[in-house]
Scaffold this motif. Structure first.
Motif, PDB file in Angstrom:
ATOM      1  N   PRO A  31      -4.665   0.541  -1.483  1.00  0.00           N
ATOM      2  CA  PRO A  31      -4.645   1.875  -1.192  1.00  0.00           C
ATOM      3  C   PRO A  31      -2.840   2.297  -1.646  1.00  0.00           C
ATOM      4  N   ALA A  32      -3.028   3.384  -2.800  1.00  0.00           N
ATOM      5  CA  ALA A  32      -1.114   3.752  -3.137  1.00  0.00           C
ATOM      6  C   ALA A  32      -0.691   4.063  -1.912  1.00  0.00           C
ATOM      7  N   SER A  33      -1.260   4.417  -1.112  1.00  0.00           N
ATOM      8  CA  SER A  33      -0.134   4.989  -0.247  1.00  0.00           C
ATOM      9  C   SER A  33       0.887   3.980   1.027  1.00  0.00           C
ATOM     10  N   ASP A  75      -7.810   5.733  -7.317  1.00  0.00           N
ATOM     11  CA  ASP A  75      -7.703   6.506  -5.546  1.00  0.00           C
ATOM     12  C   ASP A  75      -8.540   6.531  -4.715  1.00  0.00           C
ATOM     13  N   ARG A  76      -9.814   5.630  -4.658  1.00  0.00           N
ATOM     14  CA  ARG A  76     -10.423   5.785  -3.695  1.00  0.00           C
ATOM     15  C   ARG A  76     -11.675   4.139  -4.164  1.00  0.00           C
ATOM     16  N   ARG A  89       0.712   0.265  -1.814  1.00  0.00           N
ATOM     17  CA  ARG A  89       0.847  -0.217  -2.621  1.00  0.00           C
ATOM     18  C   ARG A  89       2.785   0.943  -3.095  1.00  0.00           C
ATOM     19  N   ALA A 109      -8.143   1.734  -8.313  1.00  0.00           N
ATOM     20  CA  ALA A 109      -6.205   2.094  -8.484  1.00  0.00           C
ATOM     21  C   ALA A 109      -5.894   3.095  -9.035  1.00  0.00           C
ATOM     22  N   TRP A 157     -11.436  -1.011  -4.002  1.00  0.00           N
ATOM     23  CA  TRP A 157     -10.980   0.142  -4.140  1.00  0.00           C
ATOM     24  C   TRP A 157     -10.498   0.080  -6.337  1.00  0.00           C
TER      25      TRP A 157
END
Length: 209
Positions: free
Chosen positions: A68-70, A119-120, A72, A116, A114
């Motif tokens: 997840p972006a949080s 983001d889900r 990465r 990207a 996932w």
């Protein structure tokens, strides 16, 4: 170093023959390399030669196994150490793709975990791969992490060719690939090493120095 030039068609045929020679229940193949090496296109080109040999194929790209972006982007969007250490969900890849294709596995794989862009989770269904089937996993940094691949192909951009072929927007990742080269030396771990510094004119590395 012993290197031989080969046409793209003959190369995919040779690799398909080697993969077809595997007598495992399923075969798990890594197509490893930097994005500039064209791993996704290379893996796509292997699909039809394998199907001609009676092998069903599932394609999995590491762009569908990012974290997840949080996680990465915890240290910014262009941090090469984060890219190297925590960008990709290798544990998820092992759980959802590689372990199910071990000899005692279910044969059911999840093509992507996932998305990207959104983001889900893409909420894809699992795909059942018939016996003798092959999964082709393409992406960067796949070797040296203990992932249970049965065959590994490394698309190699040696020396300064990686920098020359890398798009400006992706040049921030170059230090990560420098680490990968020095810490892992993927060209020495892979079963097959292909030089791709001349687009359209691959060369098989039959022997390293």
């Amino acid at each position: 170093m012993r290197v031989r030039a080969i046409t793209p068609e003959k190369l995919t045929g040779e690799l398909a023959d080697v993969i077809d020679g595997e007598r495992r229940r399923w075969v798990r193949v890594a197509i490893d390399g930097a994005p500039a090496a064209g791993t996704a296109a290379f893996a796509d080109e292997l699909v039809q030669p394998l199907r001609v040999r009676g092998r069903e194929v599932v394609r999995v790209g590491m762009d569908g196994y990012v974290r997840p972006a949080s996680l990465r982007f915890e240290h910014g969007r262009d941090d090469p150490d984060s890219f190297y250490e925590s960008w990709f969900d290798l544990a998820g890849l092992r759980r959802e793709v590689l372990d199910p294709l071990a000899d005692g596995g279910t044969g059911e794989v999840l093509p992507a975990l996932w998305d990207a862009v959104t983001d889900r989770s893409p909420r894809l269904d699992r795909v059942r791969l018939p016996e003798r089937g092959v999964v082709l996993v393409d992406g960067p940094l796949l070797l040296g992490a203990g992932l249970p691949f049965d065959r590994a192909v490394h698309l190699w951009l040696p020396g300064g060719s990686l920098a020359r072929h890398t798009a400006e927007a992706d040049r921030w990742t170059l230090p990560a690939f420098d680490r990968y080269s020095s810490e892992v030396a993927p060209e020495r771990l892979a079963d097959h090493v292909i030089r791709v510094d001349r687009p359209g004119h691959p060369a098989v590395v039959d022997e390293l120095d």
